[in-house]
Scaffold this motif. Structure first.
Motif, PDB file in Angstrom:
ATOM      1  N   VAL A  69      -0.971  10.089 -45.777  1.00 15.12           N
ATOM      2  CA  VAL A  69      -0.625   8.755 -45.298  1.00 15.12           C
ATOM      3  C   VAL A  69      -1.379   8.418 -44.016  1.00 15.12           C
ATOM      4  O   VAL A  69      -1.641   9.286 -43.185  1.00 15.12           O
ATOM      5  CB  VAL A  69       0.907   8.665 -45.063  1.00 15.12           C
ATOM      6  N   ASP A  70      -1.717   7.153 -43.870  1.00 20.68           N
ATOM      7  CA  ASP A  70      -2.349   6.594 -42.674  1.00 20.68           C
ATOM      8  C   ASP A  70      -1.485   5.405 -42.275  1.00 20.68           C
ATOM      9  O   ASP A  70      -1.442   4.408 -42.986  1.00 20.68           O
ATOM     10  CB  ASP A  70      -3.778   6.167 -43.033  1.00 20.68           C
ATOM     11  N   LEU A  71      -0.731   5.532 -41.180  1.00 21.08           N
ATOM     12  CA  LEU A  71       0.247   4.529 -40.752  1.00 21.08           C
ATOM     13  C   LEU A  71      -0.185   3.843 -39.469  1.00 21.08           C
ATOM     14  O   LEU A  71      -0.818   4.460 -38.623  1.00 21.08           O
ATOM     15  CB  LEU A  71       1.586   5.200 -40.422  1.00 21.08           C
ATOM     16  N   VAL A  91       1.172  16.291 -27.690  1.00 20.00           N
ATOM     17  CA  VAL A  91       0.570  15.702 -28.892  1.00 20.00           C
ATOM     18  C   VAL A  91      -0.810  15.173 -28.516  1.00 20.00           C
ATOM     19  O   VAL A  91      -0.917  14.224 -27.737  1.00 20.00           O
ATOM     20  CB  VAL A  91       1.444  14.563 -29.462  1.00 20.00           C
ATOM     21  N   PRO A  92      -1.870  15.783 -29.041  1.00 20.32           N
ATOM     22  CA  PRO A  92      -3.215  15.340 -28.666  1.00 20.32           C
ATOM     23  C   PRO A  92      -3.593  14.009 -29.292  1.00 20.32           C
ATOM     24  O   PRO A  92      -3.230  13.716 -30.433  1.00 20.32           O
ATOM     25  CB  PRO A  92      -4.122  16.456 -29.192  1.00 20.32           C
ATOM     26  N   LEU A  93      -4.329  13.201 -28.522  1.00 20.31           N
ATOM     27  CA  LEU A  93      -4.879  11.955 -29.058  1.00 20.31           C
ATOM     28  C   LEU A  93      -6.080  12.291 -29.922  1.00 20.31           C
ATOM     29  O   LEU A  93      -6.934  13.083 -29.528  1.00 20.31           O
ATOM     30  CB  LEU A  93      -5.318  11.024 -27.933  1.00 20.31           C
ATOM     31  N   ILE A  94      -6.163  11.667 -31.072  1.00 23.29           N
ATOM     32  CA  ILE A  94      -7.320  11.805 -31.959  1.00 23.29           C
ATOM     33  C   ILE A  94      -8.381  10.791 -31.533  1.00 23.29           C
ATOM     34  O   ILE A  94      -9.566  11.071 -31.532  1.00 23.29           O
ATOM     35  CB  ILE A  94      -6.913  11.547 -33.432  1.00 23.29           C
ATOM     36  N   GLU A  95      -7.905   9.605 -31.138  1.00 21.56           N
ATOM     37  CA  GLU A  95      -8.795   8.528 -30.696  1.00 21.56           C
ATOM     38  C   GLU A  95      -7.979   7.516 -29.908  1.00 21.56           C
ATOM     39  O   GLU A  95      -6.797   7.354 -30.129  1.00 21.56           O
ATOM     40  CB  GLU A  95      -9.423   7.838 -31.916  1.00 21.56           C
ATOM     41  N   GLY A  96      -8.656   6.827 -28.979  1.00 22.56           N
ATOM     42  CA  GLY A  96      -8.036   5.722 -28.291  1.00 22.56           C
ATOM     43  C   GLY A  96      -7.837   5.964 -26.817  1.00 22.56           C
ATOM     44  O   GLY A  96      -8.065   7.054 -26.322  1.00 22.56           O
ATOM     45  N   PRO A  97      -7.470   4.879 -26.158  1.00 27.53           N
ATOM     46  CA  PRO A  97      -7.139   3.576 -26.728  1.00 27.53           C
ATOM     47  C   PRO A  97      -8.390   2.814 -27.186  1.00 27.53           C
ATOM     48  O   PRO A  97      -9.427   2.875 -26.544  1.00 27.53           O
ATOM     49  CB  PRO A  97      -6.431   2.837 -25.596  1.00 27.53           C
ATOM     50  N   VAL A  98      -8.228   2.131 -28.319  1.00 27.85           N
ATOM     51  CA  VAL A  98      -9.289   1.330 -28.911  1.00 27.85           C
ATOM     52  C   VAL A  98      -8.706   0.006 -29.393  1.00 27.85           C
ATOM     53  O   VAL A  98      -7.508  -0.097 -29.622  1.00 27.85           O
ATOM     54  CB  VAL A  98      -9.970   2.050 -30.096  1.00 27.85           C
ATOM     55  N   THR A  99      -9.572  -0.985 -29.534  1.00 33.79           N
ATOM     56  CA  THR A  99      -9.157  -2.287 -30.064  1.00 33.79           C
ATOM     57  C   THR A  99      -9.361  -2.287 -31.573  1.00 33.79           C
ATOM     58  O   THR A  99     -10.416  -1.887 -32.066  1.00 33.79           O
ATOM     59  CB  THR A  99      -9.970  -3.416 -29.417  1.00 33.79           C
ATOM     60  N   ARG A 100      -8.337  -2.723 -32.283  1.00 34.54           N
ATOM     61  CA  ARG A 100      -8.368  -2.806 -33.750  1.00 34.54           C
ATOM     62  C   ARG A 100      -7.785  -4.155 -34.173  1.00 34.54           C
ATOM     63  O   ARG A 100      -7.380  -4.959 -33.341  1.00 34.54           O
ATOM     64  CB  ARG A 100      -7.546  -1.677 -34.382  1.00 34.54           C
ATOM     65  N   THR A 101      -7.688  -4.364 -35.474  1.00 34.61           N
ATOM     66  CA  THR A 101      -7.089  -5.583 -36.006  1.00 34.61           C
ATOM     67  C   THR A 101      -5.843  -5.221 -36.786  1.00 34.61           C
ATOM     68  O   THR A 101      -5.909  -4.447 -37.745  1.00 34.61           O
ATOM     69  CB  THR A 101      -8.079  -6.333 -36.928  1.00 34.61           C
ATOM     70  N   GLY A 102      -4.699  -5.757 -36.362  1.00 38.32           N
ATOM     71  CA  GLY A 102      -3.436  -5.553 -37.055  1.00 38.32           C
ATOM     72  C   GLY A 102      -3.137  -6.729 -37.968  1.00 38.32           C
ATOM     73  O   GLY A 102      -3.957  -7.633 -38.125  1.00 38.32           O
ATOM     74  N   ALA A 103      -1.952  -6.746 -38.531  1.00 42.38           N
ATOM     75  CA  ALA A 103      -1.552  -7.807 -39.458  1.00 42.38           C
ATOM     76  C   ALA A 103      -1.490  -9.170 -38.784  1.00 42.38           C
ATOM     77  O   ALA A 103      -1.702 -10.199 -39.432  1.00 42.38           O
ATOM     78  CB  ALA A 103      -0.194  -7.473 -40.083  1.00 42.38           C
ATOM     79  N   TYR A 111      -4.453   7.021 -31.699  1.00 36.38           N
ATOM     80  CA  TYR A 111      -4.245   7.732 -32.956  1.00 36.38           C
ATOM     81  C   TYR A 111      -3.839   9.171 -32.682  1.00 36.38           C
ATOM     82  O   TYR A 111      -4.431   9.831 -31.823  1.00 36.38           O
ATOM     83  CB  TYR A 111      -5.538   7.747 -33.780  1.00 36.38           C
ATOM     84  N   VAL A 112      -2.833   9.637 -33.432  1.00 37.35           N
ATOM     85  CA  VAL A 112      -2.374  11.028 -33.375  1.00 37.35           C
ATOM     86  C   VAL A 112      -2.142  11.516 -34.801  1.00 37.35           C
ATOM     87  O   VAL A 112      -2.222  10.732 -35.747  1.00 37.35           O
ATOM     88  CB  VAL A 112      -1.071  11.173 -32.548  1.00 37.35           C
ATOM     89  N   ARG A 113      -1.848  12.784 -34.932  1.00 39.57           N
ATOM     90  CA  ARG A 113      -1.476  13.339 -36.239  1.00 39.57           C
ATOM     91  C   ARG A 113      -0.045  13.868 -36.157  1.00 39.57           C
ATOM     92  O   ARG A 113       0.357  14.421 -35.147  1.00 39.57           O
ATOM     93  CB  ARG A 113      -2.415  14.463 -36.634  1.00 39.57           C
ATOM     94  N   ASP A 114       0.704  13.654 -37.242  1.00 43.07           N
ATOM     95  CA  ASP A 114       2.063  14.202 -37.304  1.00 43.07           C
ATOM     96  C   ASP A 114       1.984  15.649 -37.806  1.00 43.07           C
ATOM     97  O   ASP A 114       0.885  16.160 -38.052  1.00 43.07           O
ATOM     98  CB  ASP A 114       2.970  13.285 -38.134  1.00 43.07           C
ATOM     99  N   PRO A 115       3.118  16.333 -37.958  1.00 40.04           N
ATOM    100  CA  PRO A 115       3.079  17.746 -38.366  1.00 40.04           C
ATOM    101  C   PRO A 115       2.407  18.006 -39.717  1.00 40.04           C
ATOM    102  O   PRO A 115       1.976  19.122 -39.987  1.00 40.04           O
ATOM    103  CB  PRO A 115       4.558  18.145 -38.412  1.00 40.04           C
TER     104      PRO A 115
END
Length: 131
Positions: A69-71, A91-103, A111-115
């Motif tokens: 999943v990608d949430l 919890v390590p950051l995978i990326e960011g902060p970055v600008t993206r487009t939401g709904a 961005y992080v990863r869950d267990p």
């Protein structure tokens, strides 16, 4: 047909306990047991129902698997505080902060990863950061 909103999403996980700890203790969701042995994580007006891999409830996805999943979650908390909380919990950051487009338009995200290695984007819309 007109779809209004997402009510719930099912996450297939390797460990209910590890998933509850991450989403409850780190992200602040409310964990709730229902129908005896089932678990859900509530946030806002939505929830994640949890299915443990190999013990899914019917009906289920055709190929349920942990880590698929990608949430994107919109936080009421300013992103700087989100990052501080993530750091406090290791919890390590995978990326960011970055600008993206939401709904609803532009968002600022980390961005992080869950267990289970699901990708979890945590974001704010600009109006959240202004308040």
């Amino acid at each position: 047909m007109r779809i209004l909103t997402l009510d719930h999403l099912v996450l297939t996980v390797a460990s209910i306990d590890r998933t509850l700890a991450f989403y409850r203790d780190v992200l602040g969701m409310r964990a709730e047991s229902f129908e005896g042995e089932r678990w859900a994580l509530h946030f806002g007006t939505q929830k994640f129902n949890l299915h443990e891999a190999g013990h899914e409830f019917e009906p289920k996805a055709a190929h349920p698997a942990p880590g698929t999943v990608d949430l994107c979650l919109i936080a009421a908390t300013p992103l700087e505080e989100v990052m501080a909380t993530l750091a406090e919990h290791g919890v390590p950051l995978i990326e960011g902060p970055v600008t993206r487009t939401g709904a609803r338009g532009e968002i600022r995200s980390v961005y992080v990863r869950d267990p289970d290695d699901n990708l979890v984007e945590i974001a704010n819309y600009p109006e959240r950061e202004a308040s």
